[in-house]
Design a protein around this motif. Sequence first.
Motif, PDB file in Angstrom:
ATOM      1  N   GLU A 218       0.829  -1.562  -0.192  1.00 19.13           N
ATOM      2  CA  GLU A 218       0.331   0.051   0.113  1.00 19.13           C
ATOM      3  C   GLU A 218       1.068   1.055   0.299  1.00 19.13           C
ATOM      4  O   GLU A 218       0.225   2.669  -0.659  1.00 19.13           O
ATOM      5  N   ALA A 219       2.366   1.239   0.269  1.00 15.72           N
ATOM      6  CA  ALA A 219       3.336   2.569   0.148  1.00 15.72           C
ATOM      7  C   ALA A 219       3.569   3.019  -0.803  1.00 15.72           C
ATOM      8  O   ALA A 219       3.363   3.711  -1.409  1.00 15.72           O
ATOM      9  N   TRP A 220       3.776   1.996  -1.794  1.00 15.96           N
ATOM     10  CA  TRP A 220       3.913   1.814  -3.122  1.00 15.96           C
ATOM     11  C   TRP A 220       3.037   1.978  -4.095  1.00 15.96           C
ATOM     12  O   TRP A 220       2.791   2.818  -4.551  1.00 15.96           O
ATOM     13  N   GLU A 221       1.540   1.700  -3.160  1.00 15.01           N
ATOM     14  CA  GLU A 221       0.427   2.343  -4.134  1.00 15.01           C
ATOM     15  C   GLU A 221       0.113   3.714  -4.141  1.00 15.01           C
ATOM     16  O   GLU A 221      -0.513   4.231  -5.023  1.00 15.01           O
ATOM     17  N   ALA A 222       0.213   4.198  -3.199  1.00 15.62           N
ATOM     18  CA  ALA A 222       0.248   5.348  -2.346  1.00 15.62           C
ATOM     19  C   ALA A 222       1.372   6.180  -3.545  1.00 15.62           C
ATOM     20  O   ALA A 222       0.574   7.590  -4.194  1.00 15.62           O
ATOM     21  N   ILE A 223       1.790   6.106  -3.466  1.00 14.36           N
ATOM     22  CA  ILE A 223       3.396   7.172  -4.790  1.00 14.36           C
ATOM     23  C   ILE A 223       2.994   6.848  -6.371  1.00 14.36           C
ATOM     24  O   ILE A 223       3.667   6.947  -7.573  1.00 14.36           O
TER      25      ILE A 223
ATOM     26  N   LEU B 163       4.568   3.936   5.537  1.00 13.97           N
ATOM     27  CA  LEU B 163       5.946   3.426   5.882  1.00 13.97           C
ATOM     28  C   LEU B 163       5.934   4.049   7.087  1.00 13.97           C
ATOM     29  O   LEU B 163       7.041   2.831   8.352  1.00 13.97           O
ATOM     30  N   GLU B 164       5.600   4.936   8.111  1.00 11.91           N
ATOM     31  CA  GLU B 164       5.570   5.526   9.219  1.00 11.91           C
ATOM     32  C   GLU B 164       4.448   4.739  10.342  1.00 11.91           C
ATOM     33  O   GLU B 164       5.339   4.137  10.657  1.00 11.91           O
ATOM     34  N   THR B 165       3.684   4.133   9.493  1.00 10.35           N
ATOM     35  CA  THR B 165       2.506   3.316  10.229  1.00 10.35           C
ATOM     36  C   THR B 165       3.334   1.864  10.649  1.00 10.35           C
ATOM     37  O   THR B 165       3.411   1.457  11.071  1.00 10.35           O
ATOM     38  N   LEU B 166       4.103   1.552   9.103  1.00 10.39           N
ATOM     39  CA  LEU B 166       4.955   0.283   9.076  1.00 10.39           C
ATOM     40  C   LEU B 166       6.239   0.371  10.102  1.00 10.39           C
ATOM     41  O   LEU B 166       5.857  -0.479  11.178  1.00 10.39           O
ATOM     42  N   ALA B 167       7.241   1.682  10.462  1.00 14.40           N
ATOM     43  CA  ALA B 167       7.639   1.506  11.337  1.00 14.40           C
ATOM     44  C   ALA B 167       7.447   1.343  12.679  1.00 14.40           C
ATOM     45  O   ALA B 167       7.391   0.895  14.091  1.00 14.40           O
TER      46      ALA B 167
ATOM     47  N   ALA C  31      11.470  -1.013   7.074  1.00 14.23           N
ATOM     48  CA  ALA C  31      10.236  -0.087   6.737  1.00 14.23           C
ATOM     49  C   ALA C  31      11.138   1.047   7.621  1.00 14.23           C
ATOM     50  O   ALA C  31      11.171   2.503   6.779  1.00 14.23           O
ATOM     51  N   ARG C  32      12.414   0.850   7.901  1.00 10.93           N
ATOM     52  CA  ARG C  32      12.923   1.757   8.494  1.00 10.93           C
ATOM     53  C   ARG C  32      14.003   2.947   7.729  1.00 10.93           C
ATOM     54  O   ARG C  32      14.003   3.890   7.219  1.00 10.93           O
ATOM     55  N   ALA C  33      14.884   1.616   6.947  1.00  8.40           N
ATOM     56  CA  ALA C  33      15.501   2.079   5.392  1.00  8.40           C
ATOM     57  C   ALA C  33      15.032   2.638   4.750  1.00  8.40           C
ATOM     58  O   ALA C  33      14.759   3.590   4.196  1.00  8.40           O
ATOM     59  N   TYR C  34      13.151   2.542   3.983  1.00  2.00           N
ATOM     60  CA  TYR C  34      12.627   2.973   3.279  1.00  2.00           C
ATOM     61  C   TYR C  34      12.255   4.271   3.408  1.00  2.00           C
ATOM     62  O   TYR C  34      12.107   4.468   2.800  1.00  2.00           O
ATOM     63  N   LEU C  35      11.813   3.685   5.122  1.00  3.24           N
ATOM     64  CA  LEU C  35      11.448   5.809   5.126  1.00  3.24           C
ATOM     65  C   LEU C  35      12.423   5.994   5.222  1.00  3.24           C
ATOM     66  O   LEU C  35      12.400   7.702   4.857  1.00  3.24           O
ATOM     67  N   ALA C  36      13.934   6.439   5.069  1.00  2.00           N
ATOM     68  CA  ALA C  36      14.829   6.550   5.270  1.00  2.00           C
ATOM     69  C   ALA C  36      14.744   7.770   4.593  1.00  2.00           C
ATOM     70  O   ALA C  36      15.265   8.592   3.875  1.00  2.00           O
TER      71      ALA C  36
ATOM     72  N   TYR D 153      22.236   5.730   2.015  1.00  2.00           N
ATOM     73  CA  TYR D 153      20.973   6.941   2.271  1.00  2.00           C
ATOM     74  C   TYR D 153      21.707   7.863   3.191  1.00  2.00           C
ATOM     75  O   TYR D 153      21.866   8.923   3.250  1.00  2.00           O
ATOM     76  N   ARG D 154      22.413   7.989   4.310  1.00  3.19           N
ATOM     77  CA  ARG D 154      23.075   8.762   4.618  1.00  3.19           C
ATOM     78  C   ARG D 154      23.831   9.214   4.465  1.00  3.19           C
ATOM     79  O   ARG D 154      24.058  10.639   4.897  1.00  3.19           O
ATOM     80  N   ILE D 155      24.138   9.104   3.115  1.00  2.00           N
ATOM     81  CA  ILE D 155      25.584   9.201   2.090  1.00  2.00           C
ATOM     82  C   ILE D 155      24.904  10.514   1.512  1.00  2.00           C
ATOM     83  O   ILE D 155      25.194  11.386   1.323  1.00  2.00           O
ATOM     84  N   HIS D 156      23.805  10.183   1.226  1.00  2.00           N
ATOM     85  CA  HIS D 156      23.041  10.794   0.299  1.00  2.00           C
ATOM     86  C   HIS D 156      22.326  12.256   0.774  1.00  2.00           C
ATOM     87  O   HIS D 156      22.138  12.842   0.755  1.00  2.00           O
TER      88      HIS D 156
END
Length: 742
Positions: A137-142, A173-177, A186-191, A222-225
């Motif tokens: 559903e998170a990727w459905e949304a976007i 993604l926040e709901t997942l986390a 979930a946290r990685a994809y939220l980051a 993702y920290r580098i980006h």
Amino acid sequence: MTALLCSLAPAQTLSPADAYKSGHSAHGAAFDSGPRQKPWPMTGIGTAHFPITTKNPEVQKWFDQGNALLHSFWFYEAERSFRWCLKLEPENAMAYWGLAVANADRRAGGGNRPADFIREAARRKGSVSERERLYIEAWEAILISDAVHAAADAKQDDEGSYQAQRAAHIKKLETLAVKFPDDMEARAYLALATLGDARYATEMIIREILARQPMHPGAHHYRIHNWDYHEPAQALVSCRAYTDAVPSIGHAQHMPGHIYSIVGMWDEAAISMDSATRVEKQYMRDSLTFPFNNWNYGHNRNYLSYIQEQMGMAEAALFGARQLIDAPLDPNDNNEIPNSSHSYGLQAAARVLVKFERWDELLDAKLIPWRDIPREKASKAYFEARAYLGKGKLDDAEKKLAELPPLRKEFEKDNFRLRIFDTYVLELRARIAIARGETIFGLGLLADAAEREFALQREYADPPMYPEALYNTLGEAYLAAKSPLLAAQAFEKDLTLAANDIFALSGLVRAYAALGETAKAQDAMARLLFQTRHADSGLKLLEQARATGITATPRDSSPGPQREYTRIPLESHGPAKWAPYPAPRLDVKDASGKPVSLEQFKGKNVILVYYLGQECPHCMKQLSDLGKKKDDWEGLETVVLAVSSADPAKNKGGLKEYGDLAVRLLSDTSHENARRFHSYDDFEEMELHSTLLIDKKGRVYWGRLGGDPFTDMGFLEKQLGRMNELVEAEAKQPAVRMTAQN
């Protein structure tokens, strides 16, 4: 013969079954793109376990591989792993989710594939856990607009619609986390979804992941980006960790180079980018692909040349630029677009030559083969004007400047490139005015141009798109005008964006020496000597600094410890130079049953075509078109071989029916050769169309495979001519010892 072949050629509306037979996927157009061969277990890609609902442990293994690849943006290979999951378990919802995510970054230009894939995942989400359902559903949304945003979504440039969908994506993604506190994915994809917006908040998510999984590839990436362009030193802790954790992915080696470049750690930046290009070249060799198939290769190699320029290594930088210019062209993926490998090569070559004042080479059309397109017409005029100015030919420079204003309208739809264009004009006007003795007026124009270039570099500096930092140019002009204080201020301003820039450091030595500020001059000299310790001999900017009499001990002023670029062995990552790869073994039979191999055609180019048989009208049209150009191929020392699964008897019948074909029909009844040349779809177990160019040394130089035959005969003819020129040039060149500097 030709008339008979052409009578088979008209395109038809094919049923799904016929489409399948003609090389197109039975599952729809979404599966016609992307990889067509099965995956292999990959090492050196990091670990990111993502448990899914499956009855097959092998599916979980391939899903984890695909997920790890997603975290390093290797979307093409991630898709291969997810496709195999689907091969093993056709109703697996999360395999479709993986395919959607692997294609989501191409949403604006990649058609409907991501939306098609996520819809398939959504149709099956009743069979998965609540956690997996939230991911879908998170990727459905976007990826799929709801009714409210449907009209706006039809316009790809509607930022409001996209931001609303992105907000819905982040909420899921926040709901997942929150619901699944142990789910680090979930946290990685939220980051990933939030990076760059609220950097500190994203950093806290990354720290939570690394507390549990210290080598999570996504967290370090993702920290580098996240800190790229703002407080980049915050990402240094992840730069080495990421390259160590993921040594086999080019982008993982590449991204730390962004941070190292921004903070002025040029040795580490060079190691990073050089490693990245080598990893990618090794992958090309192993996977039988080409520079234009690898989305980041041109950017990597261009960036490495820029870094080598910042170390005074002009020859190494130019070597890399030529690698990009000489790489195989492609009508789709290495063409006239700004970010193609060839375009990057032209940009890099011109930048090297202008920075190091190699004016005659800059005017050499063979060295920089500019194309007849507006962007390169403007670049050609600018760079040639610079060369004429360097040679003292002011009238010629003014003629080149006059070529620019009529081109301005070509850039009005691209604001960034328009600003580059306008800065070109302003800079040239300033330089010509100064050369004509109108010093005060010229310095005023140049100060304006320098501020414009500074603003461009502040927006994008990976590497900068303008060929030189104009505050350095302004500083040199002030030195020439006997204004060392203003010169020092200009050079110092450049260093605020380009840390440890050797061109600025050289200027500072001379400016501070002229001002009598010996301590500051020595500080700049110490930094300059460290940065240029691998430089080419006779480096002008270094000789100019030494001519002041200022001496110092080399000192690294960067924010972290560095390894020495030229002393780090990089061969384990891959080769320094891209070259066509040795062709796989061809073991087929001709129409009389006699064996045929590529060794029989050494000294000749080969157009090798895999086709689907005489029942395929598209194939026969391709063979007909190839046959019509028999004389052209012979003039280019080229033979045409066409391979299918038809047995020799069938090919013999075809020859009898069609007469003296200009194309040799060859048999590969078991598809073994098709598999070796990647002309077979392992997912759907069917033949594919494939056209490859093999040079006189038996190396594959270019190829195209997929659901449709390649029909651009003009491109093949030009590419064969180019191949002949490159082979001849290789024969004339002495062997070059490859080192880290190449």
